[in-house]
Design a protein around this motif. Structure first.
Motif, PDB file in Angstrom:
ATOM      1  N   LEU A 192       2.328 159.621 -28.556  1.00 24.07           N
ATOM      2  CA  LEU A 192       1.543 159.941 -29.756  1.00 24.07           C
ATOM      3  C   LEU A 192       0.208 160.568 -29.383  1.00 24.07           C
ATOM      4  O   LEU A 192      -0.241 161.537 -30.018  1.00 24.07           O
ATOM      5  CB  LEU A 192       1.319 158.669 -30.583  1.00 24.07           C
ATOM      6  CG  LEU A 192       2.514 158.143 -31.378  1.00 24.07           C
ATOM      7  CD1 LEU A 192       2.161 156.818 -32.043  1.00 24.07           C
ATOM      8  CD2 LEU A 192       2.956 159.156 -32.426  1.00 24.07           C
ATOM      9  N   THR A 193      -0.428 160.034 -28.352  1.00 25.77           N
ATOM     10  CA  THR A 193      -1.723 160.565 -27.932  1.00 25.77           C
ATOM     11  C   THR A 193      -1.602 161.991 -27.428  1.00 25.77           C
ATOM     12  O   THR A 193      -2.384 162.873 -27.806  1.00 25.77           O
ATOM     13  CB  THR A 193      -2.331 159.671 -26.845  1.00 25.77           C
ATOM     14  OG1 THR A 193      -2.473 158.340 -27.337  1.00 25.77           O
ATOM     15  CG2 THR A 193      -3.685 160.198 -26.399  1.00 25.77           C
ATOM     16  N   VAL A 212      -7.477 155.739 -31.403  1.00 18.40           N
ATOM     17  CA  VAL A 212      -8.643 155.614 -30.522  1.00 18.40           C
ATOM     18  C   VAL A 212      -8.468 156.501 -29.294  1.00 18.40           C
ATOM     19  O   VAL A 212      -9.405 157.182 -28.856  1.00 18.40           O
ATOM     20  CB  VAL A 212      -8.846 154.141 -30.120  1.00 18.40           C
ATOM     21  CG1 VAL A 212      -9.957 154.013 -29.089  1.00 18.40           C
ATOM     22  CG2 VAL A 212      -9.168 153.304 -31.343  1.00 18.40           C
ATOM     23  N   TYR A 213      -7.292 156.517 -28.714  1.00  8.97           N
ATOM     24  CA  TYR A 213      -7.049 157.356 -27.544  1.00  8.97           C
ATOM     25  C   TYR A 213      -7.188 158.839 -27.878  1.00  8.97           C
ATOM     26  O   TYR A 213      -7.738 159.615 -27.083  1.00  8.97           O
ATOM     27  CB  TYR A 213      -5.656 157.076 -26.987  1.00  8.97           C
ATOM     28  CG  TYR A 213      -5.531 155.788 -26.229  1.00  8.97           C
ATOM     29  CD1 TYR A 213      -6.638 154.973 -26.001  1.00  8.97           C
ATOM     30  CD2 TYR A 213      -4.305 155.354 -25.733  1.00  8.97           C
ATOM     31  CE1 TYR A 213      -6.526 153.789 -25.312  1.00  8.97           C
ATOM     32  CE2 TYR A 213      -4.184 154.168 -25.026  1.00  8.97           C
ATOM     33  CZ  TYR A 213      -5.298 153.383 -24.824  1.00  8.97           C
ATOM     34  OH  TYR A 213      -5.189 152.204 -24.123  1.00  8.97           O
ATOM     35  N   VAL A 214      -6.673 159.245 -29.035  1.00  7.60           N
ATOM     36  CA  VAL A 214      -6.794 160.651 -29.436  1.00  7.60           C
ATOM     37  C   VAL A 214      -8.259 161.036 -29.598  1.00  7.60           C
ATOM     38  O   VAL A 214      -8.695 162.097 -29.138  1.00  7.60           O
ATOM     39  CB  VAL A 214      -6.018 160.901 -30.747  1.00  7.60           C
ATOM     40  CG1 VAL A 214      -6.322 162.301 -31.294  1.00  7.60           C
ATOM     41  CG2 VAL A 214      -4.523 160.757 -30.511  1.00  7.60           C
ATOM     42  N   GLN A 270      -4.835 159.632 -19.097  1.00 17.99           N
ATOM     43  CA  GLN A 270      -5.822 158.820 -19.802  1.00 17.99           C
ATOM     44  C   GLN A 270      -5.158 157.739 -20.641  1.00 17.99           C
ATOM     45  O   GLN A 270      -5.572 156.583 -20.626  1.00 17.99           O
ATOM     46  CB  GLN A 270      -6.686 159.720 -20.688  1.00 17.99           C
ATOM     47  CG  GLN A 270      -7.687 160.568 -19.939  1.00 17.99           C
ATOM     48  CD  GLN A 270      -8.817 159.732 -19.375  1.00 17.99           C
ATOM     49  OE1 GLN A 270      -8.844 159.425 -18.183  1.00 17.99           O
ATOM     50  NE2 GLN A 270      -9.750 159.345 -20.210  1.00 17.99           N
ATOM     51  N   ALA A 271      -4.129 158.118 -21.397  1.00 19.02           N
ATOM     52  CA  ALA A 271      -3.481 157.149 -22.281  1.00 19.02           C
ATOM     53  C   ALA A 271      -2.656 156.132 -21.504  1.00 19.02           C
ATOM     54  O   ALA A 271      -2.605 154.959 -21.870  1.00 19.02           O
ATOM     55  CB  ALA A 271      -2.602 157.885 -23.296  1.00 19.02           C
ATOM     56  N   TRP A 272      -2.014 156.552 -20.430  1.00 18.67           N
ATOM     57  CA  TRP A 272      -1.139 155.651 -19.688  1.00 18.67           C
ATOM     58  C   TRP A 272      -1.927 154.619 -18.885  1.00 18.67           C
ATOM     59  O   TRP A 272      -1.507 153.463 -18.775  1.00 18.67           O
ATOM     60  CB  TRP A 272      -0.245 156.467 -18.751  1.00 18.67           C
ATOM     61  CG  TRP A 272       0.813 155.659 -18.064  1.00 18.67           C
ATOM     62  CD1 TRP A 272       0.750 155.097 -16.823  1.00 18.67           C
ATOM     63  CD2 TRP A 272       2.101 155.304 -18.589  1.00 18.67           C
ATOM     64  NE1 TRP A 272       1.908 154.431 -16.536  1.00 18.67           N
ATOM     65  CE2 TRP A 272       2.761 154.549 -17.602  1.00 18.67           C
ATOM     66  CE3 TRP A 272       2.752 155.582 -19.789  1.00 18.67           C
ATOM     67  CZ2 TRP A 272       4.042 154.051 -17.792  1.00 18.67           C
ATOM     68  CZ3 TRP A 272       4.038 155.087 -19.979  1.00 18.67           C
ATOM     69  CH2 TRP A 272       4.664 154.331 -18.991  1.00 18.67           C
TER      70      TRP A 272
END
Length: 304
Positions: free
Chosen positions: A106-107, A171-173, A232-234
């Protein structure tokens, strides 16, 4: 009557030039050897921690905690991986993996779509607040994300999105988007708009000219930016720990934290097995993306 041939005045110059060329070749050879040696040292220093993690994951925990070093899993076992994936002493591996995959996808998708459209807007169009928007992107990147963690927590809690994939993804986006826009802006700016205009003169519409000419040239930039968003997201830990602390909602970095025992009894073999499992999707992703990046570069060159 024979006369002695006088030595040519250019002979010393030829000898001197040959010696100078020989010294130059030796210097280049020595420089190449030193560079290769430095490259080998850097490679070993980078790869050895990964190898040691994988090596430890196949050893019994008693052997890992012993005094002897084992550079090869001579008593190799898969019990550590079985305990990590199917054990019931801590949070399960499957839901954490599914949560990390969902949040990361999703991010990456949202950041690339929004960032790409924003990069096109600030590069191809001239509007009144364009300069302020670019400056705002730079300012946002300078603010540490952890400095806003309390405000973000209250905001997500107010939206009733704590311990949800959607809340953490938003938040990650928001965290990744400024860098994504800035990076894609450089790629878009590097593709001349004259290419689209030439394609439109040849009979293509503007959308056709964009998708057939411009987009293949921008594909490598999208891939490179997507790699950053994926990493970043992982690997993100702080926001995931604060916003998704429940066992059924935690991601893999927070799941790894469950292996740490406050009393000091850490099973290092299982921890290394869990770390290896977390790293495998990243390796697979890079193997897939590497081929896509190469094909995108070739397609962009042909299209251009």
């Amino acid at each position: 009557m024979s006369t002695a041939t006088a030595p040519s005045p250019s002979a010393p110059r030829v000898v001197e030039r040959s010696e100078r060329d020989l010294r130059s070749r030796r210097s280049r050879r020595l420089t190449a050897v030193l560079r290769n040696a430095a490259a080998v040292v850097v490679f070993v220093a980078s790869v050895f921690p990964v190898y040691w993690m994988v090596n430890t994951s196949f050893q019994p925990n008693g052997q890992v905690r012993g005094a002897d070093l084992h550079f090869w899993p001579d008593n190799g076992t898969l019990e550590n991986y079985a305990a990590v994936m199917f054990g019931d002493t801590r949070a399960p591996f499957g839901p954490a993996l599914a949560n990390s995959i969902a949040v990361t996808l999703l991010t990456v998708v949202a950041a690339l779509v929004i960032g790409f459209l924003a990069a096109l807007a600030v590069t191809r169009f001239r509007f009144r607040t364009r300069g302020a928007f670019i400056i705002a992107i730079l300012v946002v990147q300078m603010i540490p994300a952890e400095a806003m963690i309390i405000s973000i927590f209250r905001l997500v809690d107010g939206w009733q999105l704590l311990n949800t994939i959607l809340g953490l993804s938003l938040v990650y986006v928001a965290t990744v988007l400024p860098f994504t826009i800035w990076t894609l802006r450089g790629f878009v700016n590097g593709v001349p708009a004259d290419l689209e205009e030439a394609a439109m003169i040849d009979g293509l519409s503007r959308p056709q000219a964009f998708w057939r000419i411009t987009f293949p040239l921008l594909a490598p930039g999208l891939v490179a930016t997507g790699v950053f968003a994926f990493i970043q997201a992982w690997n993100e830990f702080v926001f995931a720990l604060v916003l998704n602390p429940r066992p059924e909602a935690m991601t893999l970095p927070v799941w790894l934290r469950t292996f740490l025992d406050p009393n000091g009894g850490i099973n290092w073999a299982e921890l290394m097995a869990a770390s290896t499992l977390v790293a495998i999707p990243v390796v697979v992703f890079f193997l897939i993306i590497q081929g896509r990046m190469t094909s995108g570069l070739v397609a962009g060159a042909v299209k251009g």
